[in-house]
Design an enzyme around this catalytic site. Sequence first.
Site, PDB file in Angstrom:
ATOM      1  N   LYS A  71      62.664  28.448  -9.360  1.00 18.90           N
ATOM      2  CA  LYS A  71      62.996  27.389  -8.393  1.00 18.90           C
ATOM      3  C   LYS A  71      63.074  27.907  -6.944  1.00 18.90           C
ATOM      4  O   LYS A  71      62.733  27.187  -6.008  1.00 18.90           O
ATOM      5  CB  LYS A  71      64.300  26.701  -8.776  1.00 18.90           C
ATOM      6  CG  LYS A  71      64.173  25.858 -10.044  1.00 18.90           C
ATOM      7  CD  LYS A  71      65.436  25.068 -10.313  1.00 18.90           C
ATOM      8  CE  LYS A  71      65.305  24.292 -11.610  1.00 18.90           C
ATOM      9  NZ  LYS A  71      66.455  23.409 -11.861  1.00 18.90           N
ATOM     10  N   ASP A 103      67.231  17.680  -8.481  1.00 16.61           N
ATOM     11  CA  ASP A 103      68.286  17.955  -9.471  1.00 16.61           C
ATOM     12  C   ASP A 103      69.624  17.350  -9.038  1.00 16.61           C
ATOM     13  O   ASP A 103      70.292  16.676  -9.828  1.00 16.61           O
ATOM     14  CB  ASP A 103      68.472  19.468  -9.651  1.00 16.61           C
ATOM     15  CG  ASP A 103      67.379  20.089 -10.509  1.00 16.61           C
ATOM     16  OD1 ASP A 103      66.802  19.380 -11.348  1.00 16.61           O
ATOM     17  OD2 ASP A 103      67.114  21.292 -10.335  1.00 16.61           O
ATOM     18  N   ALA A 130      79.088  28.575 -12.611  1.00 18.89           N
ATOM     19  CA  ALA A 130      78.647  28.885 -11.245  1.00 18.89           C
ATOM     20  C   ALA A 130      77.204  29.382 -11.218  1.00 18.89           C
ATOM     21  O   ALA A 130      76.828  30.174 -10.357  1.00 18.89           O
ATOM     22  CB  ALA A 130      79.590  29.919 -10.630  1.00 18.89           C
ATOM     23  N   GLY A 132      72.859  28.396 -11.350  1.00 23.07           N
ATOM     24  CA  GLY A 132      71.995  27.625 -10.467  1.00 23.07           C
ATOM     25  C   GLY A 132      72.281  26.135 -10.535  1.00 23.07           C
ATOM     26  O   GLY A 132      72.283  25.446  -9.509  1.00 23.07           O
ATOM     27  N   ALA A 133      72.531  25.636 -11.731  1.00 32.01           N
ATOM     28  CA  ALA A 133      72.786  24.208 -11.886  1.00 32.01           C
ATOM     29  C   ALA A 133      74.091  23.824 -11.181  1.00 32.01           C
ATOM     30  O   ALA A 133      74.170  22.806 -10.489  1.00 32.01           O
ATOM     31  CB  ALA A 133      72.864  23.843 -13.363  1.00 32.01           C
TER      32      ALA A 133
HETATM   33  P1  ATR Z   1      71.992  28.276 -14.767  1.00 39.16           P
HETATM   34  O1  ATR Z   1      71.497  28.956 -13.528  1.00 39.16           O
HETATM   35  O2  ATR Z   1      70.897  27.653 -15.585  1.00 39.16           O
HETATM   36  O3  ATR Z   1      73.109  27.291 -14.497  1.00 39.16           O
HETATM   37  P2  ATR Z   1      73.347  30.767 -15.516  1.00 39.16           P
HETATM   38  O4  ATR Z   1      73.252  31.349 -14.180  1.00 39.16           O
HETATM   39  O5  ATR Z   1      72.956  31.649 -16.652  1.00 39.16           O
HETATM   40  O6  ATR Z   1      72.550  29.423 -15.757  1.00 39.16           O
HETATM   41  O7  ATR Z   1      74.854  30.260 -15.704  1.00 39.16           O
HETATM   42  C1  ATR Z   1      75.444  30.135 -16.916  1.00 39.16           C
HETATM   43  C2  ATR Z   1      76.919  29.789 -16.706  1.00 39.16           C
HETATM   44  O8  ATR Z   1      77.560  29.818 -17.981  1.00 39.16           O
HETATM   45  C3  ATR Z   1      77.659  30.798 -15.837  1.00 39.16           C
HETATM   46  O9  ATR Z   1      78.633  30.114 -15.090  1.00 39.16           O
HETATM   47  C4  ATR Z   1      78.307  31.711 -16.875  1.00 39.16           C
HETATM   48  O10 ATR Z   1      79.455  32.388 -16.432  1.00 39.16           O
HETATM   49  P3  ATR Z   1      79.351  33.856 -15.740  1.00 39.16           P
HETATM   50  O11 ATR Z   1      78.942  33.605 -14.332  1.00 39.16           O
HETATM   51  O12 ATR Z   1      80.710  34.419 -15.879  1.00 39.16           O
HETATM   52  O13 ATR Z   1      78.301  34.599 -16.531  1.00 39.16           O
HETATM   53  C5  ATR Z   1      78.682  30.696 -17.921  1.00 39.16           C
HETATM   54  N1  ATR Z   1      78.924  31.305 -19.229  1.00 39.16           N
HETATM   55  C6  ATR Z   1      78.004  31.744 -20.115  1.00 39.16           C
HETATM   56  N2  ATR Z   1      78.609  32.233 -21.223  1.00 39.16           N
HETATM   57  C7  ATR Z   1      79.965  32.098 -21.033  1.00 39.16           C
HETATM   58  C8  ATR Z   1      81.138  32.404 -21.809  1.00 39.16           C
HETATM   59  N3  ATR Z   1      81.039  32.966 -23.017  1.00 39.16           N
HETATM   60  N4  ATR Z   1      82.354  32.122 -21.285  1.00 39.16           N
HETATM   61  C9  ATR Z   1      82.455  31.540 -20.064  1.00 39.16           C
HETATM   62  N5  ATR Z   1      81.394  31.224 -19.286  1.00 39.16           N
HETATM   63  C10 ATR Z   1      80.158  31.488 -19.750  1.00 39.16           C
END
Ligand code: ATR
Length: 274
Positions: A71, A103, A130, A132-133
């Site tokens: 993106k 989005d 936190a 990208g979404a």
């Molecule tokens: P995208 O960009 O598609 O939104 P991403 O950057 O992989 O995806 O974000 C995934 C989100 O899920 C993040 O906020 C991540 O938290 P971290 O920044 O601490 O990695 C969260 N996430 C994934 N697994 C998690 C877990 N087991 N407990 C809490 N948060 C989780």
Amino acid sequence: MNITAATKTFAIIGDPVDHSLSPIMQNGWIADHGLDAVYVALSLKSANAIAAIRALKQLGLAGVNVTVPHKEAAARAADRSEAGVANVLRWEPDGSLSAFNTDGPGFLDSLDETASHWRGPATRALIVGAGGAAQGIAHALSPHVSTVHVINRTPQRADEVARSIPNGRTLRWDDLERGFGAADLIVQTTTLGFDGADSPEWPLAVCKPTTIVADIVYRPLETPFLVAARRRGLVAIDGLGMLIHQGARSFELWFGVKPDAAKARARLMQALAS
Ligand code: ATR
């Protein structure tokens, strides 16, 4: 569908794209409107996504949707972009490339569709996650609410999102319950609960009865978060809403007509069930 040499090609590009629902959604609308176009999924594995995206013009693509992880590259590849990350590209008649982000607006459309009362000067939004979404949703919500609290397992990432908007604040992961109790609108953007992944006990019992909740995950459509929210009697919005409305805005940017969101939902529900 009658594909000829004159048929215009549209695509979703990303990696991975093999489970994307966008082809079902966009081809459904293309058929509804009797357009001579086709929409395919193209896996783009490239160390130089900007060059690869620019090269799509030589193949005559008319427009593309862009998903993870391209993106940012999409916004940078374009001659003009309305945001730093883009999920829609359109080649103009003069050969130049325009980038858009549907989005965030698509997410607001999904709120308007299911809970039109969500907007208000006193609305306190809480974004869980936190990535990208979350970043896109924080920007979209910011002008329409009093505060956007961001809570994330990794606090530095929550700080980054909160700092990028004027009314952003960070909450620590330990404060989940406090955040849920104070929020009027909660948006779940993490991968927790995705595709059967473990999901914590969300503290929905402390929510106000008027709190609106939304999950952006749509596999499964009824995530553990949404199930718990509905059990509590809260208005709950599933992840198909954002998918459909960002797609509808993409379609309108390419074809100049607003497609039927309800028809897309019916087709996608069928696809998810099979
Ligand atoms: P995208 O960009 O598609 O939104 P991403 O950057 O992989 O995806 O974000 C995934 C989100 O899920 C993040 O906020 C991540 O938290 P971290 O920044 O601490 O990695 C969260 N996430 C994934 N697994 C998690 C877990 N087991 N407990 C809490 N948060 C989780």
